[in-house]
Write a protein that holds these residues in place. Structure first.
Motif, PDB file in Angstrom:
ATOM      1  N   ARG A 336     -13.474   3.433  -2.252  1.00 38.69           N
ATOM      2  CA  ARG A 336     -12.292   4.018  -2.803  1.00 38.69           C
ATOM      3  C   ARG A 336     -11.097   2.915  -2.867  1.00 38.69           C
ATOM      4  O   ARG A 336     -10.421   3.100  -3.684  1.00 38.69           O
ATOM      5  CB  ARG A 336     -11.740   5.273  -1.536  1.00 38.69           C
ATOM      6  CG  ARG A 336     -12.453   6.441  -1.559  1.00 38.69           C
ATOM      7  CD  ARG A 336     -11.765   7.172  -0.468  1.00 38.69           C
ATOM      8  NE  ARG A 336     -10.375   7.771  -0.816  1.00 38.69           N
ATOM      9  CZ  ARG A 336      -9.425   7.410   0.087  1.00 38.69           C
ATOM     10  NH1 ARG A 336      -9.670   7.026   0.952  1.00 38.69           N
ATOM     11  NH2 ARG A 336      -8.103   7.791  -0.341  1.00 38.69           N
ATOM     12  N   ASP A 339     -12.105   1.041  -6.322  1.00 35.28           N
ATOM     13  CA  ASP A 339     -11.701   1.814  -7.325  1.00 35.28           C
ATOM     14  C   ASP A 339     -10.431   2.036  -7.767  1.00 35.28           C
ATOM     15  O   ASP A 339      -9.918   1.916  -8.881  1.00 35.28           O
ATOM     16  CB  ASP A 339     -12.521   3.519  -6.909  1.00 35.28           C
ATOM     17  CG  ASP A 339     -13.742   3.397  -7.218  1.00 35.28           C
ATOM     18  OD1 ASP A 339     -14.242   2.644  -7.682  1.00 35.28           O
ATOM     19  OD2 ASP A 339     -14.076   4.672  -7.016  1.00 35.28           O
ATOM     20  N   HIS A 340      -9.310   1.918  -6.620  1.00 34.59           N
ATOM     21  CA  HIS A 340      -8.006   2.198  -6.818  1.00 34.59           C
ATOM     22  C   HIS A 340      -7.299   0.704  -7.458  1.00 34.59           C
ATOM     23  O   HIS A 340      -6.826   0.643  -8.337  1.00 34.59           O
ATOM     24  CB  HIS A 340      -7.483   2.498  -5.523  1.00 34.59           C
ATOM     25  CG  HIS A 340      -5.724   2.552  -5.683  1.00 34.59           C
ATOM     26  ND1 HIS A 340      -5.327   3.596  -6.394  1.00 34.59           N
ATOM     27  CD2 HIS A 340      -4.609   1.720  -5.244  1.00 34.59           C
ATOM     28  CE1 HIS A 340      -3.794   3.529  -6.346  1.00 34.59           C
ATOM     29  NE2 HIS A 340      -3.717   2.241  -5.660  1.00 34.59           N
ATOM     30  N   ASN A 347      -6.805   7.829  -6.974  1.00 33.04           N
ATOM     31  CA  ASN A 347      -7.726   8.543  -5.830  1.00 33.04           C
ATOM     32  C   ASN A 347      -7.179   8.948  -4.788  1.00 33.04           C
ATOM     33  O   ASN A 347      -7.728   9.221  -3.791  1.00 33.04           O
ATOM     34  CB  ASN A 347      -8.912   7.718  -5.747  1.00 33.04           C
ATOM     35  CG  ASN A 347      -8.868   6.367  -5.386  1.00 33.04           C
ATOM     36  OD1 ASN A 347      -7.639   6.056  -4.981  1.00 33.04           O
ATOM     37  ND2 ASN A 347      -9.749   5.668  -5.149  1.00 33.04           N
TER      38      ASN A 347
END
Length: 599
Positions: A336, A339-340, A347
């Motif tokens: 997470r 990914d951000h 997200n």
């Protein structure tokens, strides 16, 4: 750490990122994953380090996750003697681990590429200079090593398969060097996730409270030297080729010339001088997004507090040093975050609480979320020591008293009355003592303990020891000087720039350094204890201990892998008669972080 970003990048650009041609890919055996093995990357001085690159088979540009370490990018945890215990513990904790991955590419304290490549990431794992397949002088935490890391990051950002964004992920050594290289601000570095890594090389690695930490000799001898480049006697096997991981053999004399023993180097630099200032990063220059995953024991909040990053998060967990890194929950958290910041996905990461701590109690643990650290609502509560009664209490001690103990003996213990109601202390710890010695110096080792109604020590799983108390503190009294500008109400900052010998039998006020914070919810009927002595704290073979819930562990009576007592401390100096005074004009106390409001 004062390096010029411009110099690092201009030198990297001047060599044209030599080594950008990839080696012949090795069949990974993993569908959809290309494995480029032993890729040479040329450093600013011409030395070529070697890296493994794991990337998606599908053409495109992908964000890069990178780590650089001394443990062998090709060494399987399952087979290497130095890592086999860790591997056994890991598989016992997660028996399904190798059903979700072939486990062929899992390395010590490193992410598993097979869990990242299918999600559109490239993983690069490099051997540091002087280790594994990378030639040169092995000098852990050195400026040269950090410059190499900066060059690798910028090289990766410029490759045709790279999106230009690089994140750093790894534990321990591979977390420490994230802080170091982030302060150089290399081109391409977009986010870091140091998992249980020290920040201050003097105070968290080399010396605890000014006392040399010789535990690094064990690390150096058992986990690093076997993987030195050119070591033909290495027991470590290359899991890719079946041979050795360490390149062409070198003579014993050349091997010795090609390494810098960290404990020997530390012992030559007893104070926080230029040697450490070159190795401890400038927190004002750490500005990339940061997720610091810390532990209540050994390495904790220093990097988070020092970093100037406006986008930074802190998680303090409990448990051992390595296995939580490989949990499904940890993997989801890591993905997470990256990914951000590496993929730009919306997200919800920005809504993640800035601070999450795993609050400990004898019957289990639970997460608490907050907006800041220390936790809002923390109240410093003073617990006064009384040598006349051996007690610690919030009540003031009016009568002055003192008590002596052998400097290398068991010391003194102060115990509270049983708590009448459930009470929580979570946050930094401070200890102020009035002490004297019959000699010109003394060492103070402090242990904050939890005692159950049966009189047994309640212990917790620590970073490297299955039995740790609530907190440990250290101070060499000749280095008692404090910098008020860098101190807090709880923690005094000791510059450690010089020695001020004690006058025998004269009382001095000192502030004992607790590097890590603590967390405990104390049930009704339990007691706190503080032990003060002149040697490492440890549970002897006759100690009565009980493990806190959530840890299925065998009994152990060790003081842990990271210990501060030097076995060659001169007993003529540190084995004298030490004295602790309390009450009246000599208030000695513990400052505890009381949580007034719990939610």
């Amino acid at each position: 750490m004062q390096y010029s970003r411009v110099i690092v990048l201009s030198l990297a650009l001047s060599i044209g990122f030599a080594g950008s041609g990839l080696a012949e890919p090795v069949k990974s055996g993993v569908p959809g994953m290309i494995f480029d093995h032993d890729v040479p990357v040329t450093m600013t001085d011409g030395v070529q380090l070697r890296a493994n690159i794991y990337r998606p088979e599908k053409p495109g540009r992908y964000p890069v996750l990178m780590l650089m370490g001394p443990y062998g990018k090709d060494t399987s945890m399952a087979d290497a003697p130095a890592y086999k215990t860790s591997w056994t513990k890991l598989i016992a904790k997660y028996p399904d681990l190798c059903r979700k991955s072939s486990c062929r590419y899992i390395r010590f304290e490193a992410p598993d590429p097979e869990r990242w490549v299918p999600n559109g990431y490239i993983v690069i794992h490099a051997d540091v200079r002087g280790a594994g397949a990378s030639p040169g002088v092995l000098d852990p935490f050195s400026p040269r090593e950090t410059q190499d890391y900066a060059t690798l990051i910028t090289w990766a950002a410029h490759q045709p398969w790279s999106s230009g964004k690089v994140g750093l992920l790894g534990t321990s050594f591979q977390a420490i060097n994230q802080y170091q290289v982030a302060a150089l601000q290399p081109e391409g570095l977009a986010a870091i996730l140091p998992w249980e890594g020290a920040y201050d090389i003097y105070r968290e690695i080399a010396y605890y409270g000014g006392i040399l930490n010789v535990a690094w000799e064990f690390w150096w001898t058992h986990q690093v030297l076997p993987n030195q480049n050119g070591n033909a006697e290495t027991p470590m096997r290359n899991s890719i080729s079946g041979g050795t991981d360490t390149g062409a053999p070198l003579s014993a004399d050349i091997l010795k010339q090609n390494r810098v023993d960290p404990v020997v180097a530390f012992s030559k630099h007893p104070f926080d001088d230029a040697y450490y200032q070159q190795r401890t990063p400038d927190g004002a220059r750490i500005t990339v997004p940061l997720l610091d995953v810390a532990n209540w024991t050994d390495w904790s909040t220093q990097g988070y507090l020092a970093a100037a990053s406006r986008q930074k998060w802190l998680r303090i967990q409990t448990g051992d040093h390595m296995t939580p890194f490989y949990s499904e929950q940890a993997l989801a958290l890591q993905k997470r975050f990256f990914d951000h910041f590496l993929k730009g996905l919306d997200n919800g990461w920005e809504k993640e609480p800035r601070v999450a701590v795993r609050v400990r109690r004898p019957d289990g643990t639970r997460w608490r979320y907050a907006s800041a650290w220390p936790l809002p609502g923390t109240h410093p509560e003073r617990w006064n020591l009384n040598v006349a009664t051996g007690s610690m209490s919030p009540e003031a001690v009016s009568a002055t008293a003192s008590k002596s103990y052998p400097g290398l003996g068991e010391g003194l213990t102060f115990t509270s009355a049983p708590f009448e109601r459930e009470t929580e202390f979570t946050g930094p710890v401070g200890v102020r003592l009035w002490v004297s010695s019959s000699t010109r110096d003394m060492d103070v080792f402090a242990a904050l303990r939890l005692i159950d109604p049966q009189g047994r020590d309640v212990t917790f799983m620590g970073n490297s020891d299955p039995n740790v108390p609530l907190g440990l503190g250290y101070l060499r009294v000749s280095q008692r000087a404090v910098d008020p500008a860098r101190s807090t109400i709880y923690t005094a900052f000791h510059p450690h720039r010089a020695s001020e010998p004690m006058t025998p039998w004269k009382l001095y006020p000192i502030d004992v350094a607790f590097t890590e914070p603590t967390s405990i919810v104390i049930p009704e009927g339990y007691r706190l204890a503080l032990t003060i002595q002149g040697k490492d704290f440890g549970y002897g073979p006759d100690a009565h201990i009980v493990h806190a819930k959530d840890y299925d562990l065998p009994n152990s009576h060790n003081s842990g892998l990271f210990f501060a007592a030097h076995p060659n401390r001169d007993p003529a100096i540190y084995g004298g008669t030490d004295t602790l005074a309390t009450g009246g004009e000599y208030p000695s106390y513990v400052l505890l972080p009381r949580i007034v409001s719990r939610r």
